[in-house]
Design a protein around this motif. Structure first.
Motif, PDB file in Angstrom:
ATOM      1  N   LEU A 128      10.805  21.669   6.514  1.00 43.79           N
ATOM      2  CA  LEU A 128      12.168  22.082   6.201  1.00 43.79           C
ATOM      3  C   LEU A 128      13.188  21.563   7.208  1.00 43.79           C
ATOM      4  CD1 LEU A 128      13.740  23.714   4.085  1.00 43.79           C
ATOM      5  CD2 LEU A 128      13.453  25.735   5.539  1.00 43.79           C
ATOM      6  N   GLU A 129      12.818  21.610   8.491  1.00 42.95           N
ATOM      7  CA  GLU A 129      13.778  21.215   9.520  1.00 42.95           C
ATOM      8  C   GLU A 129      14.054  19.713   9.543  1.00 42.95           C
ATOM      9  OE1 GLU A 129      10.026  22.373  11.992  1.00 42.95           O
ATOM     10  OE2 GLU A 129      10.931  22.932  10.077  1.00 42.95           O
ATOM     11  N   ASP A 130      13.249  18.931   8.820  1.00 46.15           N
ATOM     12  CA  ASP A 130      13.482  17.489   8.738  1.00 46.15           C
ATOM     13  C   ASP A 130      14.577  17.139   7.737  1.00 46.15           C
ATOM     14  OD1 ASP A 130      11.585  17.061  10.626  1.00 46.15           O
ATOM     15  OD2 ASP A 130      10.201  15.925   9.354  1.00 46.15           O
ATOM     16  N   GLY A 131      14.993  18.107   6.933  1.00 42.81           N
ATOM     17  CA  GLY A 131      16.010  17.827   5.932  1.00 42.81           C
ATOM     18  C   GLY A 131      15.454  17.952   4.523  1.00 42.81           C
ATOM     19  N   GLY A 132      16.119  17.289   3.573  1.00 43.93           N
ATOM     20  CA  GLY A 132      15.756  17.418   2.167  1.00 43.93           C
ATOM     21  C   GLY A 132      14.602  16.532   1.751  1.00 43.93           C
ATOM     22  N   ILE A 133      14.319  16.560   0.457  1.00 46.81           N
ATOM     23  CA  ILE A 133      13.163  15.838  -0.077  1.00 46.81           C
ATOM     24  C   ILE A 133      13.377  14.330  -0.134  1.00 46.81           C
ATOM     25  CG2 ILE A 133      12.338  17.844  -1.380  1.00 46.81           C
ATOM     26  CD1 ILE A 133      13.537  16.603  -3.896  1.00 46.81           C
ATOM     27  N   SER A 134      14.589  13.872   0.118  1.00 51.09           N
ATOM     28  CA  SER A 134      14.842  12.427   0.121  1.00 51.09           C
ATOM     29  C   SER A 134      14.477  11.787   1.458  1.00 51.09           C
ATOM     30  CB  SER A 134      16.314  12.140  -0.192  1.00 51.09           C
ATOM     31  OG  SER A 134      17.155  12.692   0.817  1.00 51.09           O
ATOM     32  N   GLN A 135      14.183  12.615   2.460  1.00 46.96           N
ATOM     33  CA  GLN A 135      13.829  12.089   3.780  1.00 46.96           C
ATOM     34  C   GLN A 135      12.445  11.435   3.747  1.00 46.96           C
ATOM     35  OE1 GLN A 135      15.885  12.115   6.540  1.00 46.96           O
ATOM     36  NE2 GLN A 135      17.418  12.907   5.097  1.00 46.96           N
ATOM     37  N   THR A 136      12.267  10.386   4.544  1.00 48.71           N
ATOM     38  CA  THR A 136      10.974   9.714   4.652  1.00 48.71           C
ATOM     39  C   THR A 136      10.628   9.484   6.115  1.00 48.71           C
ATOM     40  OG1 THR A 136      11.980   7.506   4.495  1.00 48.71           O
ATOM     41  CG2 THR A 136      11.217   8.519   2.436  1.00 48.71           C
ATOM     42  N   ARG A 137       9.357   9.295   6.361  1.00 48.49           N
ATOM     43  CA  ARG A 137       8.878   8.868   7.676  1.00 48.49           C
ATOM     44  C   ARG A 137       8.050   7.607   7.484  1.00 48.49           C
ATOM     45  NH1 ARG A 137       9.080  12.093  12.182  1.00 48.49           N
ATOM     46  NH2 ARG A 137      10.026  14.143  11.866  1.00 48.49           N
ATOM     47  N   LYS A 138       8.287   6.611   8.326  1.00 51.18           N
ATOM     48  CA  LYS A 138       7.591   5.331   8.200  1.00 51.18           C
ATOM     49  C   LYS A 138       6.565   5.174   9.325  1.00 51.18           C
ATOM     50  CE  LYS A 138      11.243   2.845   5.764  1.00 51.18           C
ATOM     51  NZ  LYS A 138      11.855   4.077   5.262  1.00 51.18           N
ATOM     52  N   THR A 139       5.480   4.508   9.008  1.00 52.70           N
ATOM     53  CA  THR A 139       4.470   4.235  10.021  1.00 52.70           C
ATOM     54  C   THR A 139       5.009   3.233  11.033  1.00 52.70           C
ATOM     55  OG1 THR A 139       2.219   3.445  10.449  1.00 52.70           O
ATOM     56  CG2 THR A 139       3.401   2.390   8.646  1.00 52.70           C
ATOM     57  N   SER A 140       4.556   3.358  12.277  1.00 50.29           N
ATOM     58  CA  SER A 140       4.929   2.387  13.310  1.00 50.29           C
ATOM     59  C   SER A 140       3.913   1.247  13.382  1.00 50.29           C
ATOM     60  CB  SER A 140       5.029   3.081  14.672  1.00 50.29           C
ATOM     61  OG  SER A 140       3.789   3.676  15.030  1.00 50.29           O
ATOM     62  N   MET A 141       2.895   1.299  12.527  1.00 51.96           N
ATOM     63  CA  MET A 141       1.918   0.213  12.488  1.00 51.96           C
ATOM     64  C   MET A 141       2.541  -1.033  11.860  1.00 51.96           C
ATOM     65  SD  MET A 141      -0.954   1.322  13.790  1.00 51.96           S
ATOM     66  CE  MET A 141      -1.891  -0.132  13.336  1.00 51.96           C
ATOM     67  N   HIS A 142       2.058  -2.199  12.267  1.00 51.68           N
ATOM     68  CA  HIS A 142       2.539  -3.462  11.711  1.00 51.68           C
ATOM     69  C   HIS A 142       1.781  -3.743  10.405  1.00 51.68           C
ATOM     70  CE1 HIS A 142       4.796  -4.125  15.357  1.00 51.68           C
ATOM     71  NE2 HIS A 142       3.694  -4.019  16.092  1.00 51.68           N
ATOM     72  N   VAL A 143       2.305  -3.181   9.325  1.00 49.04           N
ATOM     73  CA  VAL A 143       1.569  -3.249   8.062  1.00 49.04           C
ATOM     74  C   VAL A 143       1.459  -4.679   7.528  1.00 49.04           C
ATOM     75  CG1 VAL A 143       2.006  -0.866   7.367  1.00 49.04           C
ATOM     76  CG2 VAL A 143       3.665  -2.635   6.774  1.00 49.04           C
ATOM     77  N   ASP A 144       2.453  -5.521   7.797  1.00 50.20           N
ATOM     78  CA  ASP A 144       2.381  -6.910   7.316  1.00 50.20           C
ATOM     79  C   ASP A 144       1.234  -7.654   7.992  1.00 50.20           C
ATOM     80  OD1 ASP A 144       4.534  -6.696   5.553  1.00 50.20           O
ATOM     81  OD2 ASP A 144       5.997  -7.156   7.121  1.00 50.20           O
ATOM     82  N   ALA A 145       1.050  -7.407   9.277  1.00 56.07           N
ATOM     83  CA  ALA A 145      -0.047  -8.056  10.004  1.00 56.07           C
ATOM     84  C   ALA A 145      -1.393  -7.546   9.509  1.00 56.07           C
ATOM     85  CB  ALA A 145       0.099  -7.796  11.502  1.00 56.07           C
ATOM     86  N   ILE A 146      -1.481  -6.247   9.218  1.00 56.94           N
ATOM     87  CA  ILE A 146      -2.720  -5.672   8.699  1.00 56.94           C
ATOM     88  C   ILE A 146      -3.031  -6.255   7.328  1.00 56.94           C
ATOM     89  CG2 ILE A 146      -3.795  -3.526   7.889  1.00 56.94           C
ATOM     90  CD1 ILE A 146      -2.191  -2.078  10.105  1.00 56.94           C
ATOM     91  N   LEU A 147      -2.005  -6.359   6.483  1.00 54.73           N
ATOM     92  CA  LEU A 147      -2.196  -6.942   5.154  1.00 54.73           C
ATOM     93  C   LEU A 147      -2.694  -8.379   5.251  1.00 54.73           C
ATOM     94  CD1 LEU A 147      -1.672  -6.628   2.024  1.00 54.73           C
ATOM     95  CD2 LEU A 147       0.529  -7.741   2.461  1.00 54.73           C
ATOM     96  N   LYS A 148      -2.071  -9.163   6.108  1.00 53.53           N
ATOM     97  CA  LYS A 148      -2.455 -10.572   6.268  1.00 53.53           C
ATOM     98  C   LYS A 148      -3.909 -10.701   6.708  1.00 53.53           C
ATOM     99  CE  LYS A 148      -1.012 -14.818   8.632  1.00 53.53           C
ATOM    100  NZ  LYS A 148      -0.039 -15.405   9.600  1.00 53.53           N
ATOM    101  N   SER A 149      -4.312  -9.839   7.655  1.00 53.42           N
ATOM    102  CA  SER A 149      -5.689  -9.870   8.155  1.00 53.42           C
ATOM    103  C   SER A 149      -6.681  -9.530   7.044  1.00 53.42           C
ATOM    104  CB  SER A 149      -5.840  -8.890   9.311  1.00 53.42           C
ATOM    105  OG  SER A 149      -7.170  -8.842   9.768  1.00 53.42           O
ATOM    106  N   LEU A 150      -6.361  -8.513   6.243  1.00 50.76           N
ATOM    107  CA  LEU A 150      -7.268  -8.092   5.172  1.00 50.76           C
ATOM    108  C   LEU A 150      -7.341  -9.123   4.057  1.00 50.76           C
ATOM    109  CD1 LEU A 150      -6.317  -4.318   5.048  1.00 50.76           C
ATOM    110  CD2 LEU A 150      -8.509  -5.277   5.786  1.00 50.76           C
TER     111      LEU A 150
END
Length: 217
Positions: A128-150
């Protein structure tokens, strides 16, 4: 300040038990067999597979289990070394035909069916304290690098911006928040049913995912 080479990395993994419509969750089998599989296969230098935990498919009712697992693992890791800690959460998408790396979670719980404890929230903020349902949290992992490796390993994998609004997203949101507070990293990956991609391939994928995460830290 210099450093003596790369920091050690400890990766903790979670999966889920069965739930409505999915009597056998592939992530339960993956997580239960991962330690033995990795012992046979090996991991890159400096990488340790930490805890492997299977969670109930429940939202609010499973939070004590989730936080106890994370707090316990963090304290054990911190007491052993100054390791880089990564949380890898695996969940099933029963309609998927390939793997999906989720780069964010939404602050919304809208369960399409009751969870395993009978809870079925609709358009409810997860924190609740983060705000409404439109709020998001993003990973700090480098997902593009992980995708490329896989993709180099010829796995059928994509990056997704929608982890759903069910328990997978619920757990991921809490994990991202916890990781940010503790200075850790968190990532969620959806896998298909074993009927779509067989268990051996999914075990190989998960081991390759651990390698990719380590190289991206």
């Amino acid at each position: 300040m210099g450093s003596e080479g790369p920091r050690a990395i400890t990766i903790h993994v979670t999966g889920f038990k069965k739930f409505q419509g999915v009597p056998e969750n592939p992530t339960e089998a993956i997580v239960n067999n991962l330690k033995e599989y990795v012992e046979r296969r090996g991991l890159p230098a400096g990488v340790t597979l930490g805890s492997c935990t299977v969670l109930d498919v429940a939202g609010d009712g499973a939070l004590p289990q989730l936080y106890q697992t994370m707090e316990s693992a963090i304290s054990k890791t911190d007491s052993v070394s100054n390791a880089n800690v990564v949380w890898l959460h695996l969940g099933v998408n029963s309609g998927a035909v390939r793997f999906a790396i989720e780069h964010q979670a939404a602050n919304e719980a809208t369960f399409r069916c009751p969870d395993e404890l009978g809870w079925q929230p609709q358009q409810l903020p997860i924190v609740l304290e983060d705000g409404g349902i439109s709020q998001t949290r993003k990973t700090s992992m480098h997902v593009d690098a992980i995708l490329k490796s896989l993709k180099k390993g010829a796995y059928d994998v994509m990056i997704s911006g929608n982890a759903g609004r069910f328990v997978c997203n619920y757990v991921y949101y809490h994990s991202l928040r916890f990781a940010e507070q503790k200075g850790n990293k968190s990532l969620f990956v959806h896998v298909p049913l074993f009927a779509r991609i067989d268990q051996e391939t999914q075990m190989r994928f998960t081991a390759s995912l651990l390698d990719a995460i380590a190289s991206a830290c």
